[in-house]
Motif scaffolding. Structure first.
Motif, PDB file in Angstrom:
ATOM      1  N   LYS A  75     -15.599 -27.810  -9.495  1.00 10.71           N
ATOM      2  CA  LYS A  75     -16.395 -28.847 -10.195  1.00 10.71           C
ATOM      3  C   LYS A  75     -15.453 -29.924 -10.595  1.00 10.71           C
ATOM      4  O   LYS A  75     -14.335 -29.903 -10.950  1.00 10.71           O
ATOM      5  CB  LYS A  75     -17.119 -28.331 -11.513  1.00 10.71           C
ATOM      6  N   ARG A  76     -15.621 -31.106  -9.529  1.00  4.04           N
ATOM      7  CA  ARG A  76     -14.812 -32.114  -9.702  1.00  4.04           C
ATOM      8  C   ARG A  76     -15.387 -33.443 -10.390  1.00  4.04           C
ATOM      9  O   ARG A  76     -16.308 -33.550 -10.814  1.00  4.04           O
ATOM     10  CB  ARG A  76     -14.558 -32.532  -8.049  1.00  4.04           C
ATOM     11  N   THR A  77     -14.340 -34.241 -10.537  1.00  2.46           N
ATOM     12  CA  THR A  77     -14.653 -35.461 -11.456  1.00  2.46           C
ATOM     13  C   THR A  77     -15.422 -36.268 -10.489  1.00  2.46           C
ATOM     14  O   THR A  77     -15.497 -36.074  -9.117  1.00  2.46           O
ATOM     15  CB  THR A  77     -13.308 -36.252 -11.971  1.00  2.46           C
ATOM     16  N   GLU A  78     -15.900 -37.484 -10.879  1.00  4.95           N
ATOM     17  CA  GLU A  78     -16.461 -38.482 -10.160  1.00  4.95           C
ATOM     18  C   GLU A  78     -15.470 -38.870  -9.006  1.00  4.95           C
ATOM     19  O   GLU A  78     -15.947 -39.245  -7.879  1.00  4.95           O
ATOM     20  CB  GLU A  78     -17.018 -39.579 -10.706  1.00  4.95           C
ATOM     21  N   ASP A  79     -14.317 -38.965  -9.280  1.00  6.03           N
ATOM     22  CA  ASP A  79     -13.095 -39.173  -8.085  1.00  6.03           C
ATOM     23  C   ASP A  79     -12.975 -37.673  -6.993  1.00  6.03           C
ATOM     24  O   ASP A  79     -12.174 -38.306  -6.292  1.00  6.03           O
ATOM     25  CB  ASP A  79     -12.021 -39.659  -8.698  1.00  6.03           C
TER      26      ASP A  79
END
Length: 114
Positions: free
Chosen positions: A15-19
């Motif tokens: 699960k990644r950040t928006e970046d």
């Protein structure tokens, strides 16, 4: 950031950040000492898993960096784990020299808040 070669099964769990980044907590493998926090995208994780050299994404420079490539303060990766939510990595490393860019052993030497 580049196209990744990360195993799709691993990539699907992140699960990644928006970046497109995942925080990586870095810990000395034999003492449990927390050394630093860095950021990884899929390619940085792939490079780390395949080379055994801790590779991160520099948000400020916008490029990959291998810990110790210029300083000599290397991190040999012993293990990599993903937390239960899939949003944080734990790297256990064998740290040579200082982990912090300030020259301190750990980035958490700046003093306690509580």
């Amino acid at each position: 950031m580049s196209v990744t070669s990360l195993d799709p099964a691993i990539a699907a769990r992140l699960k990644r950040t928006e970046d497109g980044l995942v925080p990586a907590v870095v810990q000395q493998h034999d003492t449990g000492e927390v050394l630093m926090l860095a950021w990884m995208d899929d390619e940085a994780l792939h490079r780390t898993l395949t080379t055994g050299a801790a590779t991160y994404w520099s948000r400020s420079r916008g490029e990959y960096w291998v810990k110790g490539a210029t300083s000599g303060n290397t991190q040999r990766v012993v293990s990599v784990a993903l937390d239960c939510d899939g949003d944080t990595l734990l790297l256990k490393v064998d740290q040579t020299g200082a982990a912090c860019h300030t020259g301190d052993r750990t980035c958490f030497d700046a003093g306690r808040l509580l």
